[in-house]
Design a protein around this motif. Structure first.
Motif, short mmCIF file in Angstrom:
data_model
loop_
_atom_site.label_atom_id
_atom_site.label_comp_id
_atom_site.label_asym_id
_atom_site.label_seq_id
_atom_site.Cartn_x
_atom_site.Cartn_y
_atom_site.Cartn_z
N ILE A 259 -0.21 13.73 -23.56
CA ILE A 259 -1.23 14.75 -23.80
C ILE A 259 -2.63 14.17 -23.64
O ILE A 259 -3.54 14.85 -23.15
N ASP A 260 -2.84 12.91 -24.00
CA ASP A 260 -4.16 12.32 -23.84
C ASP A 260 -4.51 12.15 -22.35
O ASP A 260 -5.67 12.27 -21.96
N MET A 261 -3.49 11.89 -21.51
CA MET A 261 -3.74 11.81 -20.07
C MET A 261 -4.13 13.19 -19.52
O MET A 261 -5.03 13.30 -18.68
N PHE A 262 -3.47 14.24 -20.00
CA PHE A 262 -3.84 15.60 -19.57
C PHE A 262 -5.27 15.91 -19.98
O PHE A 262 -6.06 16.46 -19.18
N ASP A 263 -5.62 15.55 -21.21
CA ASP A 263 -6.98 15.83 -21.69
C ASP A 263 -8.02 15.03 -20.91
O ASP A 263 -9.12 15.53 -20.64
N GLU A 264 -7.68 13.80 -20.54
CA GLU A 264 -8.61 12.96 -19.78
C GLU A 264 -8.85 13.51 -18.39
O GLU A 264 -9.98 13.47 -17.87
N HIS A 265 -7.82 14.06 -17.77
CA HIS A 265 -7.96 14.51 -16.39
C HIS A 265 -8.31 16.00 -16.27
O HIS A 265 -8.91 16.40 -15.26
N PHE A 266 -7.92 16.80 -17.27
CA PHE A 266 -8.20 18.24 -17.12
C PHE A 266 -8.99 18.85 -18.26
O PHE A 266 -10.03 19.48 -18.02
N THR A 267 -8.53 18.73 -19.51
CA THR A 267 -9.14 19.50 -20.61
C THR A 267 -10.62 19.23 -20.75
O THR A 267 -11.40 20.15 -21.02
N ARG A 268 -11.03 17.98 -20.56
CA ARG A 268 -12.46 17.66 -20.72
C ARG A 268 -13.32 18.40 -19.69
O ARG A 268 -14.52 18.55 -19.87
N ILE A 269 -12.67 18.87 -18.61
CA ILE A 269 -13.38 19.60 -17.56
C ILE A 269 -13.09 21.10 -17.63
O ILE A 269 -14.00 21.93 -17.58
N GLY A 270 -11.81 21.47 -17.75
CA GLY A 270 -11.43 22.88 -17.68
C GLY A 270 -11.13 23.54 -19.00
O GLY A 270 -10.67 24.68 -19.03
N GLY A 271 -11.41 22.86 -20.11
CA GLY A 271 -11.14 23.44 -21.42
C GLY A 271 -12.23 24.33 -21.95
O GLY A 271 -12.11 24.92 -23.03
N GLY A 272 -13.31 24.47 -21.20
CA GLY A 272 -14.43 25.32 -21.58
C GLY A 272 -15.29 25.56 -20.36
O GLY A 272 -15.25 24.78 -19.40
N SER A 273 -16.09 26.62 -20.41
CA SER A 273 -16.88 26.96 -19.23
C SER A 273 -18.38 26.90 -19.47
O SER A 273 -19.16 27.23 -18.60
#
Length: 417
Positions: A259-273
């Motif tokens: 999950i931390d890899m997902f957050d590093e590659h996606f959530t930090r960018i696509g988790g908010g607009s």
């Protein structure tokens, strides 16, 4: 003589009370199951034949182009008074209104009082892309993005202006709800909140998951796989040249991400607009989004329940910094969103957590008298429901509605996390 809590003296008793901290000793049959067993049963158990709920779905279009799915129950609520309390639910990481832990409370909670229920309305706010909700903007959701809940509450308040709104949330949704009520303070549209299995300190809990084999390879990779599968369903809706689409492409190419890899590659960018997104790293996203450091800002009654043997959430704050609005409850067993015990009938497994949750909802929905809330007034502009003074947020109901059977989950996703 033990002090009973929430009217469950035979099974759950208060062992210690310090300020707003409750440490609970549970003496029932649930403690015969380890935290891992409770959690895995929540994920792998077959709950399709129990706690059936029928929802009526309303789709909301948000001002940024995104879409939320609001699932209301009872599907026909015309017989209920306009001031009937409404349970506003946020689900876990990749879940939705179909999750067994949601239905375990809403199924009995929304039946009439004479049948043993609360007789309330309820609405599950399904995050973007979850439970069949389409993704219509270059953003998913995250533990720190509270604006989607905020806009859903605009709509619910507008539709039921006389009804008290009672928050109930699970896991990632619990983090979102805690942050929302802390950000809003006395302006919160929720009269109270009950948060279950909240992940609190995201960095600490993500890190602790990786220290054991089962934590890394079962829970963290299981959640990472869920998120990648969810992303794959919706990536075609992102414009290929958008930064979120680029992040999604990189993320989907990862091999068995945690999950931390997902957050590093996606959530930090696509988790908010909107700012503070995008973040420079997952660490920055965790620091911003964690809810353990905002407990002192809460100005409505909040009950947080975690289990000490939860293998997913191992770092739980027990210091509310003297805030009399927040109560922290810790049970020695229950796993992550489990809290199972054997029933009176052989082979029956049930969630005992609905007992204390019911009592909290009833107490805050019917007995607690709130001073006049300081909500910003709502108004309509260009068809969107907005709050006065906040131009960047708004929502409108899309035409059409669907009847949703609450036992129909998402194929290919692990439930209960």
């Amino acid at each position: 003589m033990p002090i009973t809590l929430f009217g469950v003296p035979s099974r759950m008793v208060v062992a210690q009370v310090r300020q707003n901290i409750i440490i609970i000793e549970f003496t029932g049959r649930s403690c015969q199951l380890s935290g891992h067993m409770q959690t895995l049963y929540c994920v792998l158990g077959d709950f399709s034949a129990r706690d059936k709920v029928v929802y009526k779905r309303t789709l909301l279009r948000l001002l940024d182009g995104g879409t939320l799915g609001l699932d209301f129950t009872p599907s026909d609520d015309s017989h209920l008074p306009p001031d009937t309390p409404i349970i506003v639910v946020l689900h876990g990481l990749t879940g939705g209104s179909y999750e067994s832990y949601v239905r375990a409370i809403l199924s009995p909670g929304c039946v009439p009082v004479h049948q043993g229920g609360l007789g309330y309305r309820a609405v599950v706010v399904n995050f973007r892309g979850c439970a069949g909700v389409p993704v219509t903007s270059p953003q998913l959701y995250s533990a720190g993005h509270t604006d989607d809940l905020r806009q859903a509450l605009f709509y619910i308040s507008h539709r039921y202006p006389e009804a008290p709104l009672l928050g109930l949330s699970f896991s990632l949704g619990a983090n979102v709800m805690t942050r929302y009520v802390a950000e809003e303070g006395e302006r919160s549209r929720l009269k109270s909140a009950c948060v279950l299995g909240c992940p609190w300190n995201l960095a600490a809990n993500s890190s602790k998951l990786l220290t054991t084999y089962i934590g890394r390879h079962v829970y963290s990779k299981g959640m990472g796989r869920n998120l990648v599968n969810l992303l794959k369903r919706h990536v075609s809706t992102f414009a290929s040249d958008h930064e979120v689409a680029k992040a999604a492409a990189v993320t989907m190419a990862l091999t068995k991400p945690t999950i931390d890899m997902f957050d590093e590659h996606f959530t930090r960018i696509g988790g908010g607009s909107s700012p503070p997104w995008p973040f420079a790293s997952a660490s920055d996203y965790y620091e911003y989004s964690s809810s353990h450091n905002v407990l002192n800002k809460i100005k409505i009654p909040l009950l947080a329940i975690n289990a000490a043997d939860d293998p997913v959430v191992q770092d739980v704050p027990m210091d509310v910094e003297g805030n009399g609005w927040a109560i922290m409850a810790l049970t020695p067993c229950g796993g992550h969103l489990g809290w199972f015990e054997s029933g009176e009938v052989w082979g029956e497994i049930r969630r005992w957590i609905k007992g204390p949750v019911f009592e909290w909802l009833r107490a805050t929905g019917e007995d607690f008298v709130r001073s006049p809330p300081r909500w910003r007034p709502l108004h309509e502009e260009g068809g969107f429901i907005k709050e006065v003074g906040i131009d960047r947020l708004g929502c409108k109901e899309l035409e059409g509605s669907d009847i949703i059977m609450g036992t129909e989950g998402e194929a290919g996703l692990l439930a209960g996390l």
